[in-house]
Design a protein around this motif. Structure first.
Motif, PDB file in Angstrom:
ATOM      1  N   GLY A 377       9.630  -3.922   2.674  1.00 29.54           N
ATOM      2  CA  GLY A 377       9.943  -2.659   3.324  1.00 29.54           C
ATOM      3  C   GLY A 377       9.919  -2.855   4.826  1.00 29.54           C
ATOM      4  N   LEU A 378      11.068  -2.677   5.461  1.00 30.97           N
ATOM      5  CA  LEU A 378      11.170  -2.839   6.910  1.00 30.97           C
ATOM      6  C   LEU A 378      10.966  -1.483   7.565  1.00 30.97           C
ATOM      7  N   HIS A 379       9.793  -1.328   8.203  1.00 35.11           N
ATOM      8  CA  HIS A 379       9.407  -0.076   8.843  1.00 35.11           C
ATOM      9  C   HIS A 379       9.418   1.077   7.839  1.00 35.11           C
ATOM     10  N   ALA A 380       8.711   0.838   6.737  1.00 40.70           N
ATOM     11  CA  ALA A 380       8.504   1.883   5.735  1.00 40.70           C
ATOM     12  C   ALA A 380       7.599   2.952   6.344  1.00 40.70           C
ATOM     13  N   CYS A 381       8.071   4.171   6.324  1.00 35.95           N
ATOM     14  CA  CYS A 381       7.464   5.246   7.109  1.00 35.95           C
ATOM     15  C   CYS A 381       6.257   5.867   6.409  1.00 35.95           C
ATOM     16  N   GLY A 382       5.210   6.160   7.168  1.00 35.60           N
ATOM     17  CA  GLY A 382       4.074   6.919   6.673  1.00 35.60           C
ATOM     18  C   GLY A 382       3.438   6.337   5.433  1.00 35.60           C
ATOM     19  N   ASP A 383       3.296   7.182   4.394  1.00 32.32           N
ATOM     20  CA  ASP A 383       2.632   6.778   3.159  1.00 32.32           C
ATOM     21  C   ASP A 383       3.439   5.778   2.341  1.00 32.32           C
ATOM     22  N   LEU A 384       4.703   5.572   2.674  1.00 31.09           N
ATOM     23  CA  LEU A 384       5.509   4.654   1.883  1.00 31.09           C
ATOM     24  C   LEU A 384       4.923   3.248   1.921  1.00 31.09           C
ATOM     25  N   SER A 385       4.449   2.809   3.072  1.00 30.71           N
ATOM     26  CA  SER A 385       3.867   1.466   3.175  1.00 30.71           C
ATOM     27  C   SER A 385       2.628   1.324   2.304  1.00 30.71           C
ATOM     28  N   SER A 386       1.736   2.309   2.341  1.00 27.76           N
ATOM     29  CA  SER A 386       0.525   2.241   1.519  1.00 27.76           C
ATOM     30  C   SER A 386       0.866   2.337   0.034  1.00 27.76           C
ATOM     31  N   THR A 387       1.890   3.116  -0.305  1.00 29.82           N
ATOM     32  CA  THR A 387       2.317   3.215  -1.701  1.00 29.82           C
ATOM     33  C   THR A 387       2.813   1.874  -2.216  1.00 29.82           C
ATOM     34  N   LEU A 388       3.589   1.170  -1.403  1.00 28.42           N
ATOM     35  CA  LEU A 388       4.100  -0.136  -1.818  1.00 28.42           C
ATOM     36  C   LEU A 388       2.965  -1.139  -2.003  1.00 28.42           C
ATOM     37  N   LEU A 389       1.944  -1.057  -1.173  1.00 28.04           N
ATOM     38  CA  LEU A 389       0.795  -1.954  -1.337  1.00 28.04           C
ATOM     39  C   LEU A 389       0.070  -1.668  -2.647  1.00 28.04           C
ATOM     40  N   ARG A 390      -0.050  -0.411  -3.008  1.00 25.78           N
ATOM     41  CA  ARG A 390      -0.688  -0.071  -4.290  1.00 25.78           C
ATOM     42  C   ARG A 390       0.152  -0.577  -5.455  1.00 25.78           C
ATOM     43  N   HIS A 391       1.472  -0.463  -5.337  1.00 23.76           N
ATOM     44  CA  HIS A 391       2.337  -0.992  -6.383  1.00 23.76           C
ATOM     45  C   HIS A 391       2.190  -2.505  -6.494  1.00 23.76           C
ATOM     46  N   PHE A 392       2.025  -3.183  -5.369  1.00 23.32           N
ATOM     47  CA  PHE A 392       1.832  -4.635  -5.398  1.00 23.32           C
ATOM     48  C   PHE A 392       0.584  -5.001  -6.180  1.00 23.32           C
TER      49      PHE A 392
END
Length: 612
Positions: A377-392
């Motif tokens: 995710g390139l500059h995933a905004c706000g909660d999107l970055s934390s959501t992707l980490l949880r999915h990982f």
């Protein structure tokens, strides 16, 4: 000095926190002593950051537009006022903000508390200098790849520069190269790009680096543009192939065309909902026809008279995944950093920036059954970055993640679960949320959540999004842009005098405000908040406030001094979150900070046992 800062919390509290961290580490069965040592160091750093930020919360939480209406200057210690009040903008840059300056010459004696804050802010924040990039004192100078043409990267072929701004060219080239290396090391050819926008990164990964890429984007208009640009690129390649007999502009033979999916990644949905989105979109795409379906992918590649292929690591024997990871290095080599994130060393010949690929048959991992993939995710905004980490951490299909965050003020917290400006998708009501979670974007880790004073306000997180390198350049050039904050602060005082209950109303940017007199600026700005352009005000009072522009600049510089600490704590919390779940990670300053301010990429790779 740092020992003095950290020890002021009190030995008893530190001993209690260290004991708690030791218990958690024992329960989690650390991978090895080095990992345990790194974990402890990062937890101690989190303690120092939370203490420092909570101590100076009044500064980081302040709005510069309230400089006069809230008498912000008077909230500073008198000794700080005396030290900072008469500094010129270049002096503020050298003495306060620029960590690279070694020979500082002070016009007066600075109080130890101010010196300690500056030193702590510089030492505790993550390094932002990219390999081969400019340091903070270089201002906003463009990277070397743009020296000959400021609009076109010399390291990116023309087919990937079309419709792409210079900043994005720089980002997709560097992030794409990193993702390709990680794919090779994980022996995984599939990438899911979340928040893919117009598909600039997905095109480079697919056509440029031979990867099988799915981009998911919530805005259908952007997805439509992405498909349009894909067709334009393919048409250009076809014409070049007809002229020269080969497709120029590619680093390797192209992979299958990227798939662009319209979809919203719900932060409250579990990972299996996210996977179902991708699978469902894949199944529906297969019947779309000539735009995004698998038949079109095959046809596009055949039109180029090139053999469809995928990319894989050269050599049969991959090195064993490493368990050690260096952190907080001031000069990071990308290849070395990648090699240390639970992966083996690069095989011979893979240190080059643009890699060659070995042709093997295409496997469409995006249709019906989703296999392993790299999540980016390139500059995933706000909660999107934390959501992707949880999915990982939870999703077995995700083997690697590269996360470049932005818009920290849009992160949800317990104190502010619905921050302003957060995108509410039209798809949210159509998604069945299985095992919905009330987890927030910050803090993610149990450790930071348990630290007193860990809370970060909306304003503090918004400040962390500012470009300190750009402001340094303004200070050194004594740019007229510096007066903009002073103008807005004076305007705020006038607004409150007329309407006391109107606080910090949104005033759209007045173009070239710095080139206007204040009266001209006020005539344009006042109607934007519902007040008459000719609203009377005391010109003598305004002139008095204008005389304090230097203090406005100095105070805002203090706010910027703390901003990297806020960003560091947010990203450190995410690294500790991964540690608590048994994953090592690395934070790499991938982009030139003077060119791309949000330049830190968080990288994590699942070890072999987790992958199996």
């Amino acid at each position: 000095m740092m020992d003095a800062v950290s020890s002021s919390r009190g030995g008893e509290e530190r001993e209690r926190m260290t004991e708690r961290g030791g218990i958690k580490a024992q329960q989690r069965s650390p991978i090895n002593p080095l990992f345990n040592q790194q974990e402890q160091e990062q937890r101690e750093l989190a303690e120092k950051l939370t203490w420092l930020l909570s101590t100076y919360r009044r500064i980081s939480d302040s709005y510069i537009i309230e400089f006069f209406s809230e008498s912000l200057w008077d909230t500073l210690p008198v000794s700080w006022q005396e030290a900072l009040g008469d500094l010129t903008p270049p002096q503020i840059a050298d003495l306060l903000l620029d960590k690279e300056i070694n020979d500082r010459r002070y016009p007066s004696v600075w109080p130890l508390s101010l010196l300690a804050l500056r030193t702590a802010a510089h030492v505790l924040s993550f390094p932002r200098k990219a390999p081969g990039g400019h340091s903070e004192d270089a201002g906003a100078a463009v990277p070397e790849e743009f020296q000959s043409n400021q609009s076109q990267s010399s390291l990116l072929r023309h087919i990937f520069r079309k419709h792409v701004k210079p900043k994005k060219q720089h980002e997709i080239r560097r992030l794409g190269t990193l993702v390709k290396k990680l794919c090779d090391q994980a022996n995984c050819n599939c990438v899911v790009d979340v928040g893919s926008g117009q598909g600039h990164l997905t095109r480079f990964l697919s056509f440029g680096l031979g990867l099988d890429v799915t981009g998911i984007e919530a805005d259908p208009n952007l997805v439509s543009m992405a498909n349009k640009f894909d067709r334009q690129l393919l048409l250009t390649l076809t014409k070049e192939n007809q002229r020269s007999g080969k497709a120029e502009g590619l680093h390797s033979a192209p992979g299958p065309s990227p798939r662009h999916v319209v979809g919203w990644v719900n932060p409250q949905a579990s990972w299996d909902v996210f996977i179902q989105q991708l699978v469902t979109a894949s199944e529906s795409d297969s019947s779309v026809g000539p735009t995004t379906g698998p038949y079109e992918k095959k046809q596009r590649v055949e039109d180029l008279h090139l053999e469809p292929h995928s990319c894989q690591t050269k050599g049969e024997d991959k090195a064993e995944l490493q368990n050690t990871l260096q952190t907080q290095r001031t000069d990071i080599n990308i290849s070395d950093s990648v090699a240390q994130i639970n992966t083996g060393a690069f095989p011979s010949g893979m240190e080059t920036e643009m890699l060659t690929c070995k042709s093997i048959p295409v496997t469409d991992c995006g249709v019906k059954e989703l296999g392993s993939f790299v999540l980016t995710g390139l500059h995933a905004c706000g909660d999107l970055s934390s959501t992707l980490l949880r999915h990982f951490t939870n999703c077995p299909q995700v083997q690697v993640i590269t996360s470049v965050a932005c818009c920290y003020m849009k992160i949800s917290t317990q104190e502010n679960p619905n921050p302003p400006g957060v995108f509410q998708s039209q798809f949210s009501s159509d998604i069945t949320v299985a095992n919905s979670s009330s987890e927030y974007g910050y803090p993610m880790s149990d450790w930071v959540r348990g630290l007193p004073g860990h809370q970060l306000s909306y304003k503090a997180r918004e400040g962390a999004c500012h470009a300190i390198e750009d402001y340094l350049l303004r200070l050194r050039e004594e740019s007229g842009l510096l007066r903009t904050h002073c103008y807005r602060a004076i305007l705020e005082s006038i607004i409150r005098a007329e309407r006391p209950h109107m606080r910090r109303p949104g005033v759209q940017t007045v173009k070239k405000a710095h080139a206007l007199s204040f009266s001209e600026y006020a005539c344009l700005a006042l109607p934007r908040v519902g007040l008459p352009a000719d609203l009377p005000y005391d010109p003598v009072c305004v002139d008095s406030m204008l005389a304090h522009q230097g203090k406005v600049v100095a105070y805002f510089s203090l706010v910027l001094l703390l901003a990297p600490l806020v960003e560091t704590l947010v990203l450190l919390d995410r690294m500790i979150f991964l540690q608590e779940r048994g994953f090592q990670s690395e934070l790499i300053p991938l982009f030139d900070a003077a060119f791309s301010p949000r330049n830190l990429v968080l990288v994590a790779v699942k070890p072999k046992e987790a992958q199996s």
